[in-house]
Design a protein around this motif. Structure first.
Motif, PDB file in Angstrom:
ATOM      1  N   GLY A 281      10.029  -2.698  -3.358  1.00 15.63           N
ATOM      2  CA  GLY A 281       9.058  -3.502  -4.086  1.00 15.63           C
ATOM      3  C   GLY A 281       8.170  -2.608  -4.915  1.00 15.63           C
ATOM      4  N   LYS A 282       7.229  -3.206  -5.604  1.00 14.67           N
ATOM      5  CA  LYS A 282       6.323  -2.462  -6.486  1.00 14.67           C
ATOM      6  C   LYS A 282       4.949  -2.256  -5.865  1.00 14.67           C
ATOM      7  CE  LYS A 282       4.581  -1.016 -10.529  1.00 14.67           C
ATOM      8  NZ  LYS A 282       4.936   0.284 -11.149  1.00 14.67           N
ATOM      9  N   LEU A 283       4.436  -3.276  -5.187  1.00 13.54           N
ATOM     10  CA  LEU A 283       3.072  -3.225  -4.682  1.00 13.54           C
ATOM     11  C   LEU A 283       2.991  -2.460  -3.357  1.00 13.54           C
ATOM     12  CD1 LEU A 283       2.030  -6.885  -5.523  1.00 13.54           C
ATOM     13  CD2 LEU A 283       1.638  -4.813  -6.852  1.00 13.54           C
ATOM     14  N   ARG A 284       1.800  -1.973  -3.054  1.00 16.23           N
ATOM     15  CA  ARG A 284       1.604  -1.155  -1.853  1.00 16.23           C
ATOM     16  C   ARG A 284       1.230  -2.041  -0.670  1.00 16.23           C
ATOM     17  NH1 ARG A 284       1.440   0.563  -7.123  1.00 16.23           N
ATOM     18  NH2 ARG A 284       2.089   2.731  -7.213  1.00 16.23           N
ATOM     19  N   LEU A 285       1.951  -1.851   0.414  1.00 18.02           N
ATOM     20  CA  LEU A 285       1.737  -2.664   1.607  1.00 18.02           C
ATOM     21  C   LEU A 285       0.317  -2.507   2.147  1.00 18.02           C
ATOM     22  CD1 LEU A 285       2.806  -4.470   3.928  1.00 18.02           C
ATOM     23  CD2 LEU A 285       3.599  -2.372   5.056  1.00 18.02           C
ATOM     24  N   MET A 286      -0.136  -1.269   2.283  1.00 13.37           N
ATOM     25  CA  MET A 286      -1.390  -1.002   2.976  1.00 13.37           C
ATOM     26  C   MET A 286      -2.629  -1.312   2.141  1.00 13.37           C
ATOM     27  SD  MET A 286      -0.092  -0.023   5.805  1.00 13.37           S
ATOM     28  CE  MET A 286      -1.543   0.520   6.696  1.00 13.37           C
TER      29      MET A 286
END
Length: 337
Positions: free
Chosen positions: A275-280
């Motif tokens: 994916g592109k967005l950061r999980l944290m």
């Protein structure tokens, strides 16, 4: 304003503390973050007059070009939070690794993660940007946290929020008991509650996605969007509108305000990335906020808040917003597993 008129952020947090839902350290930590966001709002509002536009001449850990305001916002959040005694450590999307609290300061029992200026590619064109933050408990017995101590599932968050720097500056916050909106009163210098218990309708006619990536999408994603675009004559039987700001904070804030689904799927353009967005720094706090407002958030297959992170800057696909739409999009993906 649902009976919330005149309730300041400080009063709301004190009332939550008296009710036993948060403790004093978490209350003070959130107040410090809010003050830092006021400083960022001031810098953003000055724009070119403050000499803060343009590139900083550096890249972050993801190899993205940093804007001057990215760096400034990161510094404001670090300097505001490191001396207060509420944190054991903090981590930022703009830093390679977490940063323990310096030994000259007292340490607390919380970990703070943040995206200091989400949507920063919009800064130079005067479009809304924002700050996203997440609060975790520091594991018992840990006094010098490192990256691994931050790797907790999103469901363990004790607070999350974002500030959107738009025509007005708004802070949206959850401490696990609903999602509430506060607007910055610039004359008073304080955030005042303007909406209590925000609710995302289960059904919607709006979606937010970057359509320029359509040719790179996987089949279930293309199926879902094709059905939305088919409108009244298609299988969904109704027309949908697309809205896309390219600032996650702005897009999610619209969804919290009037419903919708926000999607940033994995694609074939970068097939090695989930994916592109950061999980944290982005997906977890936004998922917590959205779920507390009655919405849903998945990576196309699983609930985002259940994902066990394996690294600090882990990426993830994101489907969040109106519950019924998220469930349909997620079902289409699960059927292809």
């Amino acid at each position: 304003m649902n009976g919330s008129k005149g309730v300041s952020l400080t009063r709301y947090l004190i009332e939550e503390q008296r009710a036993g839902r948060i403790n004093g350290d978490l209350r003070l930590l959130i107040e410090v973050v809010a003050r830092a966001c006021k400083s960022i709002a001031h810098a953003v509002s000055k724009g070119a007059l403050g000499g803060v536009l343009g590139d900083a001449g550096t890249d972050n850990i993801q190899g993205e070009v940093q804007k001057k305001l990215d760096v400034l916002s990161n510094e404001i959040l670090i300097e505001a939070n490191e001396w207060g005694g509420h944190l054991a450590g903090l981590a930022s999307e703009e830093m390679d690794h977490c940063q323990p609290i310096p030994n000259v300061y007292p340490k607390g029992n919380y970990l703070l993660l943040f995206d200091p200026l989400d949507g920063s590619s919009n800064i130079d064109v005067n479009v809304s940007v924002g700050t996203i933050f997440s609060v975790l408990r520091c594991p018992d017995g840990v006094t010098e946290p490192n990256d691994e101590h931050f790797l907790q599932p999103g469901k363990t968050q004790v607070a999350a929020g974002y500030t959107v720097y738009g025509p007005s500056t708004m802070l949206v916050l959850t401490v696990g008991h609903g999602t509430h909106a506060f607007t910055l009163d610039r004359e008073q210098g304080s955030f005042v509650m303007t909406q209590r218990d925000m609710r995302i309708p289960g059904d919607t006619k709006e979606f937010a996605v970057n359509m320029s990536n359509l040719r790179h999408w996987h089949p279930p994603m293309r199926r879902y969007i094709d059905e939305l675009l088919a409108g009244k004559t298609g299988p969904r039987g109704k027309d949908f509108n697309m809205r896309w700001v390219a600032s996650m904070v702005a897009d999610v804030h619209r969804i919290l305000t009037r419903g919708g689904i926000f999607i940033y799927p994995r694609d074939l353009k970068e097939p090695d990335k989930p994916g592109k967005l950061r999980l944290m720094y982005e997906a977890n706090p936004m998922a917590f906020i959205v779920e507390q407002a009655g919405g849903a958030a998945t990576n196309g297959y699983d609930r985002i808040l259940d994902i066990a992170p394996s690294k600090l800057h882990q990426r993830v696909a994101v489907f969040l917003g109106s519950k019924n739409e998220v469930e349909i999009a997620t079902r289409y993906h699960r059927e292809t597993q």
